[in-house]
Write an enzyme that holds these catalytic residues in place. Structure first.
Site, PDB file in Angstrom:
ATOM      1  N   CYS A 178       5.916 -45.296   4.207  1.00 48.05           N
ATOM      2  CA  CYS A 178       5.329 -44.630   5.367  1.00 48.05           C
ATOM      3  C   CYS A 178       5.167 -43.132   5.111  1.00 48.05           C
ATOM      4  O   CYS A 178       5.996 -42.503   4.462  1.00 48.05           O
ATOM      5  CB  CYS A 178       6.149 -44.804   6.640  1.00 48.05           C
ATOM      6  SG  CYS A 178       6.381 -46.505   7.105  1.00 48.05           S
TER       7      CYS A 178
ATOM      8  N   ARG B 267       1.954 -43.703   0.262  1.00 48.19           N
ATOM      9  CA  ARG B 267       3.290 -44.051   0.768  1.00 48.19           C
ATOM     10  C   ARG B 267       3.302 -45.346   1.565  1.00 48.19           C
ATOM     11  O   ARG B 267       4.361 -45.897   1.866  1.00 48.19           O
ATOM     12  CB  ARG B 267       3.826 -42.918   1.658  1.00 48.19           C
ATOM     13  CG  ARG B 267       3.935 -41.592   0.961  1.00 48.19           C
ATOM     14  CD  ARG B 267       4.432 -40.546   1.916  1.00 48.19           C
ATOM     15  NE  ARG B 267       5.810 -40.770   2.280  1.00 48.19           N
ATOM     16  CZ  ARG B 267       6.854 -40.316   1.598  1.00 48.19           C
ATOM     17  NH1 ARG B 267       6.648 -39.598   0.518  1.00 48.19           N
ATOM     18  NH2 ARG B 267       8.067 -40.558   1.995  1.00 48.19           N
TER      19      ARG B 267
ATOM     20  N   TRP C 143       4.087 -48.665   5.817  1.00 44.40           N
ATOM     21  CA  TRP C 143       4.500 -49.735   4.904  1.00 44.40           C
ATOM     22  C   TRP C 143       5.530 -50.525   5.714  1.00 44.40           C
ATOM     23  O   TRP C 143       6.640 -50.066   5.952  1.00 44.40           O
ATOM     24  CB  TRP C 143       5.123 -49.144   3.643  1.00 44.40           C
ATOM     25  CG  TRP C 143       5.428 -50.175   2.584  1.00 44.40           C
ATOM     26  CD1 TRP C 143       4.611 -50.586   1.572  1.00 44.40           C
ATOM     27  CD2 TRP C 143       6.646 -50.916   2.429  1.00 44.40           C
ATOM     28  NE1 TRP C 143       5.245 -51.530   0.802  1.00 44.40           N
ATOM     29  CE2 TRP C 143       6.490 -51.757   1.310  1.00 44.40           C
ATOM     30  CE3 TRP C 143       7.849 -50.967   3.129  1.00 44.40           C
ATOM     31  CZ2 TRP C 143       7.492 -52.628   0.865  1.00 44.40           C
ATOM     32  CZ3 TRP C 143       8.844 -51.844   2.688  1.00 44.40           C
ATOM     33  CH2 TRP C 143       8.653 -52.658   1.571  1.00 44.40           C
TER      34      TRP C 143
ATOM     35  N   ASN D  31       9.260 -42.508   9.602  1.00 35.63           N
ATOM     36  CA  ASN D  31       9.353 -43.054   8.244  1.00 35.63           C
ATOM     37  C   ASN D  31      10.823 -43.370   7.984  1.00 35.63           C
ATOM     38  O   ASN D  31      11.663 -42.481   8.104  1.00 35.63           O
ATOM     39  CB  ASN D  31       8.828 -42.009   7.250  1.00 35.63           C
ATOM     40  CG  ASN D  31       9.201 -42.338   5.808  1.00 35.63           C
ATOM     41  OD1 ASN D  31       9.303 -43.502   5.434  1.00 35.63           O
ATOM     42  ND2 ASN D  31       9.404 -41.321   5.004  1.00 35.63           N
ATOM     43  N   GLY D  32      11.119 -44.631   7.654  1.00 35.39           N
ATOM     44  CA  GLY D  32      12.515 -44.995   7.368  1.00 35.39           C
ATOM     45  C   GLY D  32      12.900 -46.274   8.097  1.00 35.39           C
ATOM     46  O   GLY D  32      12.033 -47.050   8.517  1.00 35.39           O
TER      47      GLY D  32
ATOM     48  N   GLU E 188       7.746 -51.175 -19.924  1.00 32.94           N
ATOM     49  CA  GLU E 188       6.868 -50.335 -19.117  1.00 32.94           C
ATOM     50  C   GLU E 188       5.425 -50.869 -19.127  1.00 32.94           C
ATOM     51  O   GLU E 188       4.759 -50.892 -18.088  1.00 32.94           O
ATOM     52  CB  GLU E 188       6.939 -48.887 -19.626  1.00 32.94           C
ATOM     53  CG  GLU E 188       6.044 -47.888 -18.919  1.00 32.94           C
ATOM     54  CD  GLU E 188       6.275 -47.773 -17.414  1.00 32.94           C
ATOM     55  OE1 GLU E 188       7.257 -48.324 -16.900  1.00 32.94           O
ATOM     56  OE2 GLU E 188       5.431 -47.147 -16.758  1.00 32.94           O
TER      57      GLU E 188
ATOM     58  N   LYS F 163       3.464 -51.981 -15.761  1.00 32.63           N
ATOM     59  CA  LYS F 163       2.179 -51.393 -15.360  1.00 32.63           C
ATOM     60  C   LYS F 163       1.182 -52.511 -15.063  1.00 32.63           C
ATOM     61  O   LYS F 163       0.487 -52.482 -14.055  1.00 32.63           O
ATOM     62  CB  LYS F 163       1.590 -50.494 -16.453  1.00 32.63           C
ATOM     63  CG  LYS F 163       2.193 -49.133 -16.611  1.00 32.63           C
ATOM     64  CD  LYS F 163       1.897 -48.148 -15.519  1.00 32.63           C
ATOM     65  CE  LYS F 163       2.907 -48.231 -14.420  1.00 32.63           C
ATOM     66  NZ  LYS F 163       4.149 -47.531 -14.569  1.00 32.63           N
TER      67      LYS F 163
ATOM     68  N   GLU G 268       2.049 -54.565 -11.848  1.00 34.17           N
ATOM     69  CA  GLU G 268       1.901 -53.767 -10.623  1.00 34.17           C
ATOM     70  C   GLU G 268       0.465 -53.725 -10.125  1.00 34.17           C
ATOM     71  O   GLU G 268       0.229 -53.810  -8.930  1.00 34.17           O
ATOM     72  CB  GLU G 268       2.286 -52.305 -10.909  1.00 34.17           C
ATOM     73  CG  GLU G 268       3.726 -51.972 -10.753  1.00 34.17           C
ATOM     74  CD  GLU G 268       3.951 -50.458 -10.797  1.00 34.17           C
ATOM     75  OE1 GLU G 268       3.653 -49.851 -11.826  1.00 34.17           O
ATOM     76  OE2 GLU G 268       4.425 -49.916  -9.794  1.00 34.17           O
TER      77      GLU G 268
ATOM     78  N   HIS H  79      15.112 -66.269 -29.117  1.00 31.21           N
ATOM     79  CA  HIS H  79      16.169 -66.680 -28.176  1.00 31.21           C
ATOM     80  C   HIS H  79      15.577 -67.102 -26.828  1.00 31.21           C
ATOM     81  O   HIS H  79      16.270 -67.093 -25.820  1.00 31.21           O
ATOM     82  CB  HIS H  79      17.173 -65.536 -27.997  1.00 31.21           C
ATOM     83  CG  HIS H  79      17.798 -65.127 -29.280  1.00 31.21           C
ATOM     84  ND1 HIS H  79      18.795 -65.840 -29.896  1.00 31.21           N
ATOM     85  CD2 HIS H  79      17.513 -64.094 -30.113  1.00 31.21           C
ATOM     86  CE1 HIS H  79      19.118 -65.255 -31.043  1.00 31.21           C
ATOM     87  NE2 HIS H  79      18.348 -64.198 -31.188  1.00 31.21           N
TER      88      HIS H  79
ATOM     89  N   LYS I 196       4.596 -45.939  -3.112  1.00 29.88           N
ATOM     90  CA  LYS I 196       5.007 -45.069  -4.224  1.00 29.88           C
ATOM     91  C   LYS I 196       6.450 -44.609  -4.104  1.00 29.88           C
ATOM     92  O   LYS I 196       7.183 -44.547  -5.076  1.00 29.88           O
ATOM     93  CB  LYS I 196       4.090 -43.847  -4.294  1.00 29.88           C
ATOM     94  CG  LYS I 196       4.453 -42.929  -5.427  1.00 29.88           C
ATOM     95  CD  LYS I 196       3.254 -42.424  -6.147  1.00 29.88           C
ATOM     96  CE  LYS I 196       3.620 -41.721  -7.426  1.00 29.88           C
ATOM     97  NZ  LYS I 196       3.749 -42.646  -8.563  1.00 29.88           N
TER      98      LYS I 196
HETATM   99  C1  AGP Z   1       6.082 -47.204 -11.213  1.00 31.99           C
HETATM  100  O1  AGP Z   1       4.807 -47.518 -11.625  1.00 31.99           O
HETATM  101  C2  AGP Z   1       6.504 -47.759  -9.950  1.00 31.99           C
HETATM  102  N1  AGP Z   1       5.599 -47.600  -8.901  1.00 31.99           N
HETATM  103  C3  AGP Z   1       7.968 -47.709  -9.600  1.00 31.99           C
HETATM  104  O2  AGP Z   1       8.605 -48.551 -10.496  1.00 31.99           O
HETATM  105  C4  AGP Z   1       8.667 -46.332  -9.621  1.00 31.99           C
HETATM  106  O3  AGP Z   1       8.765 -45.852 -10.910  1.00 31.99           O
HETATM  107  C5  AGP Z   1      10.056 -46.484  -8.963  1.00 31.99           C
HETATM  108  O4  AGP Z   1       9.907 -46.894  -7.646  1.00 31.99           O
HETATM  109  C6  AGP Z   1      10.883 -45.233  -9.036  1.00 31.99           C
HETATM  110  O5  AGP Z   1      10.331 -44.197  -8.287  1.00 31.99           O
HETATM  111  P1  AGP Z   1      10.876 -42.732  -8.417  1.00 31.99           P
HETATM  112  O6  AGP Z   1      10.617 -42.301  -9.824  1.00 31.99           O
HETATM  113  O7  AGP Z   1      10.088 -41.935  -7.430  1.00 31.99           O
HETATM  114  O8  AGP Z   1      12.339 -42.771  -8.107  1.00 31.99           O
END
Ligand code: AGP
Length: 619
Positions: free
Chosen positions: A2, A27, A74, A100-101, A491, A495, A498, A514, A614
């Protein structure tokens, strides 16, 4: 999770709120709404869906007025529909609130308010707030918010106004970010800096358990006991163009292409006269010498940066390092103490689990250090020391430039600690520094290949989509790497999943036999990081094992490596030659681009992938 904004001034609030929400949309984007005071009445527009749906509605039914608040959601409590969208009002429609929260004790509060005659219309936790403020309102909104906020448990940043106090907005914060923006005859509240950058770079950061009020010409902060708090504004160095797409189709692509410049800026800022400077570190040399172990704690992409940090820190400093995801660390009763340096990595500096993990480490007596991008964020402020990545605002939900910036800082930090503990001779230090300084150029060289619309990674993404459709959506991705590039396999997979919603796994290539080898047939595309390194031959063996089982391989290889061309590999992505030690900062770039182009082939909303936000400010 949010985004909230508030405006009071002389201009029309509606376009300012909408523009601010656009910059906060990263957000949350399942619904949006605004409330504006129009001729003594609160008018609300809210819509399910992305912000453009609300913008369309406002074109049809605009609201005039110079004081208002806005929200992008959100969903946590209650499905993303129009009723649950913010702003929420009290029963008499005198107070409008955005939040927000999560209010953890909302059920108990709601029950009590219902017995007192309040009627609720949404399924949200937020709706208790306007009702509580209504209950305490005796002609002074700030005081009513103060009394209401002291009953709330959980995390919140709130903005609200009352129709009887037309030029005042009141905010409150506990564990969710909230700032004041100071303009000329106008002031703002916002969850994050980019929302107000078009109007001001002067920002006042609100702390936990504080109430703030703004009018067009003033701001005031008090604590929950009503005691006045004096806080001066901070001048922010970010500018508005950093928060714009600047001709790129998506923020993610823009941010990928910024990585050369970001690392260059970091190195220029931190390396002076062949030594490394961390002015904000707040760790004395004696502290650095006392460290017996290092814990790195983070979530998602920042966690992957931490994993690479483990390789780098251990190899340069000789200090044992372990890496934890914040959500595990906080509940695991981790063994940390006075001799532990606990490093918390977070782009936003607001991730709820990382913040809780930081508090746990502090409680246990560890020295804490944050690596953050967002200035004065909660994690940055609560740590003993902080190193800012200064990567500029990262808007795309999928993190890219923050990752390479975190890696760059981790390398510098490792070299700095190693030097202070006399683990690295001056000669070796200078040799490393020399190599490191070449990195921004190598990154730029790598990126320049992909500036053209038609490039081989974009082409492989196209071929993948065709294959995926041919295979009736069964194709998946597996990412394999070894040693210092193993975290990049994780990573790369993160990516891709996501933003393209395709199942992808990252594995250390040595673990293939394994388990994951059972997955190999004609379905998964296996991305193998096979750049020139000490583990090159082992990666080639892994590639052969995959090919022998009919697998499809994309190899990330070093330019000029002729022998890899004889391995019958389906697709090759080349990166310039670079030392294995620094290679993770470059190797990740084609992985980010592959994810981007695959998602683009499927026409997905790359900057705002489904279900994600985010900044994860709730648990
Ligand atoms: C990354 O592409 C993500 N959206 C997510 O994993 C992000 O890195 C994670 O939520 C951590 O966020 P921060 O670095 O703001 O703590």
């Amino acid at each position: 999770m949010c985004g909230i904004i508030g405006y009071t001034g002389k201009k029309q609030a509606e376009p300012i709120l909408l523009e601010g929400l656009k910059r906060l949309e990263y957000r949350g984007y399942d619904s949006a709404g605004i409330a504006i005071l129009k001729n003594g009445t609160i008018e609300v527009r809210k819509k399910q869906g992305k912000l453009h749906v609300l913008a369309d509605e406002l074109r049809r039914l605009p609201i005039e007025g110079i004081t208002g608040i806005g929200h992008v959601r959100w969903a946590t409590h209650g499905i993303p529909n129009e009723i649950n969208a913010h702003p929420h009002l009290d029963e008499k429609k005198k107070i409008a609130v955005v939040h927000n929260g999560i209010i953890e004790n909302y059920q108990a509060l709601k029950k009590k308010l219902i017995t007192e005659g309040h009627r609720f219309i949404s399924d949200t936790d937020t709706e208790v707030i306007p009702h509580l403020i209504e209950k305490f309102y005796k002609g002074n909104l700030t005081d009513a918010v103060r009394r209401a906020a002291s009953l709330l448990k959980g995390s919140y940043a709130i903005c609200c106004f009352h129709k009887n106090e037309p030029h005042k907005i009141v905010g409150a914060r506990c564990d969710s970010p909230l700032i004041i923006g100071l303009g000329k005859n106008e002031n703002f509240f916002a969850s994050d800096i980019p929302a107000i950058l078009n109007y001001t770079q002067n920002v006042v950061f609100i702390d936990n358990a504080e109430i703030a009020e703004i009018t067009p010409k003033s701001y005031r902060i008090i604590n929950y006991k009503g005691k006045k708090i004096l806080r001066k504004p901070t001048r922010i160095k970010w500018n508005i163009s950093q928060a714009e797409k600047e001709g790129f189709k998506h923020f993610m692509l823009k941010e990928i292409f910024e990585q050369g410049k970001v690392t260059k800026n970091i190195l220029e800022e931190r390396i002076k006269k062949n030594s490394i400077h961390f002015e904000e570190l707040a760790l004395k040399n004696t502290d650095l010498k006392r460290i017996k172990n290092i814990a790195i704690v983070a979530c998602g992409t920042a966690f992957h940066a931490g994993l690479t940090g483990q390789y780098v820190l251990e190899s340069l400093t000789g200090i044992p390092v372990w890496v934890d995801t914040s959500s595990e660390f906080r509940y695991r009763n981790p063994i940390v103490g006075k001799e532990t340096l606990a490093i918390f990595i977070s782009q936003s500096g607001e991730t709820a689990d990382t913040l809780a993990a930081l508090r746990e480490a502090k409680r246990k007596g560890a020295k804490t250090l944050a690596i953050c991008n967002v200035l004065a964020s909660s994690i940055a402020r609560e740590s003993d020391g902080v190193v800012y990545t200064h990567a500029g605002p990262e808007i795309a939900v999928a993190s890219t430039k923050a990752y390479t910036a975190q890696l760059t800082i981790l390398y510098l930090l490792s070299m700095h600690i190693a030097r202070k503990r006399s683990k690295l001779s001056e000669k070796d230090f200078n040799k490393l520094l020399l190599q490191f300084k070449k990195l921004p150029h190598i990154l730029e060289k790598t990126l320049s290949k992909y500036r053209k619309e038609k490039n081989n990674i974009a082409n492989y993404a196209k071929l993948f989509r065709e294959y995926y459709l041919k295979m009736h959506h069964k194709s998946t991705f597996l990412y394999l790497a070894r040693n210092i590039n193993y975290p990049n396999a994780l990573e790369g997979a993160l990516k891709l999943k996501e933003i393209s919603y395709i199942s992808a796994e990252g594995y250390p290539a040595g673990e293939m036999k394994h388990g994951p080898i059972a997955l190999i047939d004609e379905n998964p595309w296996v991305v193998c990081i096979a750049t020139k390194s000490a583990v090159y031959d082992k990666m080639i063996s892994n590639i052969q094992e995959i090919k022998a089982r009919g697998g499809i391989v994309i190899a990330v290889a070093t330019e000029g490596d002729k022998s890899i061309r004889n391995q019958n590999i389906n697709y090759i992505i080349e990166i310039p030659e670079i030392s294995e030690f620094f290679s993770p900062i470059v190797v990740v770039v084609p992985l980010q681009l592959l994810a981007y182009y695959v998602a683009r082939e499927f026409n997905y909303d790359i900057d705002q992938p489904r279900n994600l936000a985010k900044s994860v400010t709730v648990e």
